[in-house]
Each structure stands twice: as C-alpha cells, then as structure tokens.
Design an enzyme around this catalytic site. Structure first.
Site, PDB file in Angstrom:
ATOM      1  NE  ARG A 116      -2.290  -1.539   3.456  1.00  0.00           N
ATOM      2  CZ  ARG A 116      -2.758  -1.231   4.610  1.00  0.00           C
ATOM      3  NH1 ARG A 116      -4.015  -0.725   4.909  1.00  0.00           N
ATOM      4  NH2 ARG A 116      -2.165  -1.629   5.777  1.00  0.00           N
ATOM      5  CG  LEU A 173       2.768   8.080   2.690  1.00  0.00           C
ATOM      6  CD1 LEU A 173       3.762   7.605   3.627  1.00  0.00           C
ATOM      7  CD2 LEU A 173       3.273   9.313   1.911  1.00  0.00           C
ATOM      8  CG  HIS A 174      -0.733   2.146   4.296  1.00  0.00           C
ATOM      9  ND1 HIS A 174      -1.047   1.623   5.531  1.00  0.00           N
ATOM     10  CD2 HIS A 174       0.370   1.479   3.750  1.00  0.00           C
ATOM     11  CE1 HIS A 174       0.024   0.633   5.802  1.00  0.00           C
ATOM     12  NE2 HIS A 174       0.842   0.449   4.882  1.00  0.00           N
ATOM     13  N   GLY A 175      -1.913   4.687   6.493  1.00  0.00           N
ATOM     14  CA  GLY A 175      -2.123   5.025   8.016  1.00  0.00           C
ATOM     15  C   GLY A 175      -1.243   4.185   8.667  1.00  0.00           C
ATOM     16  CB  VAL A 190       1.078   8.235   8.219  1.00  0.00           C
ATOM     17  CG1 VAL A 190       0.719   9.457   8.742  1.00  0.00           C
ATOM     18  CG2 VAL A 190       1.037   8.316   6.628  1.00  0.00           C
TER      19      VAL A 190
END
Length: 157
Positions: free
Chosen positions: A11, A13-15, A18
């Site tokens: 995925r 850059l995702h939750g 971050v």
C-alpha cells in the site's frame, strides 16, 4: 546518505506507515519508490495527502532514486524508503545504494507464493531477490506493525 529504514509494503504510504513506522524511524523524509505511482499525477497527489507530520515526501521512480542517492542528494537527510517489491530494493543495492535492513510488511497475496507471515507473501522471484539481498548482507525481517515481533526471513525462505 542515511537510509534509516527500508520497507516493503503493497500500500506504500498509508495509515500504519504515517502513524507508526514513520515516527519511530527517525527519518525526516519518506521516499516512495514506485515507477507506476511516480508517473501517475493523481495517485502521487493522493499519496502526498498522507504525508507524515514534519516529514518531506518524495515519490519517485527507481531510476531517479538510484541517480539521486548516487549523486549524494540525500546525504544530509534521514530517509525512510518504501517500495512494493523486493526487486526494487535489490536493484538499489546492485547500484550502490547502502541498505542495511529491510522490513517486509503487508504484501499482495500471490498464487503459488510462500507465506512469510500472516500478511506477507513471496513469489519465487521475490524469494530469489530476498536471497540475493541476504547474500549482499542485508538483514531482512517480516513485521507488520512495530508492536509485532520481527521474524528473520532467512529462516523462512
């Protein structure tokens, strides 16, 4: 150049990146290396919206990454590299980019692939790349979130 963390994550850059991985990495730049996303302005703009607080974001092609690393563009930065496939990391290493450790996070389920963890799979090509990285001295673990226990990939392939 200071690559402080390198991760395989389908995925990008995702939750979880971050909120968990980026803060613990100590990086001041998150670098997504993916030819398809780097050449898609809409995907790139969407991904930039997930920029971790206080960090720069680069979304670049493999060729640009190699050129920039070899030209010393990131020598004064702490970089967290994220790619989808180990072949990208292997190509970086073959082209002189210093990567000490690779964390395998979530990957796409692949038919006929070997399951490395509940969320990580490796095709035959991936396994060859992981073995080449291990032979080059790269430490490889699988770990979905920082709270998970890291598993050494050399014992899994």
């Amino acid at each position: 150049m200071s690559i402080v963390m390198t991760r395989i994550d389908n995925r990008l850059l995702h939750g979880i990146i971050v909120t968990q991985w980026a803060p613990m990495s100590g990086a001041n730049r998150v670098m997504v290396i993916d030819d398809k996303v780097a050449n898609d302005d809409i995907a790139k703009a969407s991904m930039r919206l997930a920029r971790p607080a206080g960090m720069a974001v680069s979304i670049i092609t493999e060729e640009t990454a190699i050129k920039n690393f070899n030209n010393g563009k990131y020598d004064r930065e702490k970089v967290f590299v994220i790619t989808k496939e180990p072949e990208t990391i292997l190509n970086l290493v073959k082209n002189g980019v210093d990567i000490q450790k690779l964390i395998i996070g979530g990957t796409v389920v692949k038919e006929g692939a070997k399951q490395l963890s509940p969320r990580a799979y490796a095709s035959a090509e991936n396994i060859e790349s992981y073995q080449a990285l291990l032979n080059a001295g790269v430490d490889i673990v699988t770990q979905f979130v920082p709270a998970d226990r890291a598993q050494n990939v050399s014992t899994l392939i």
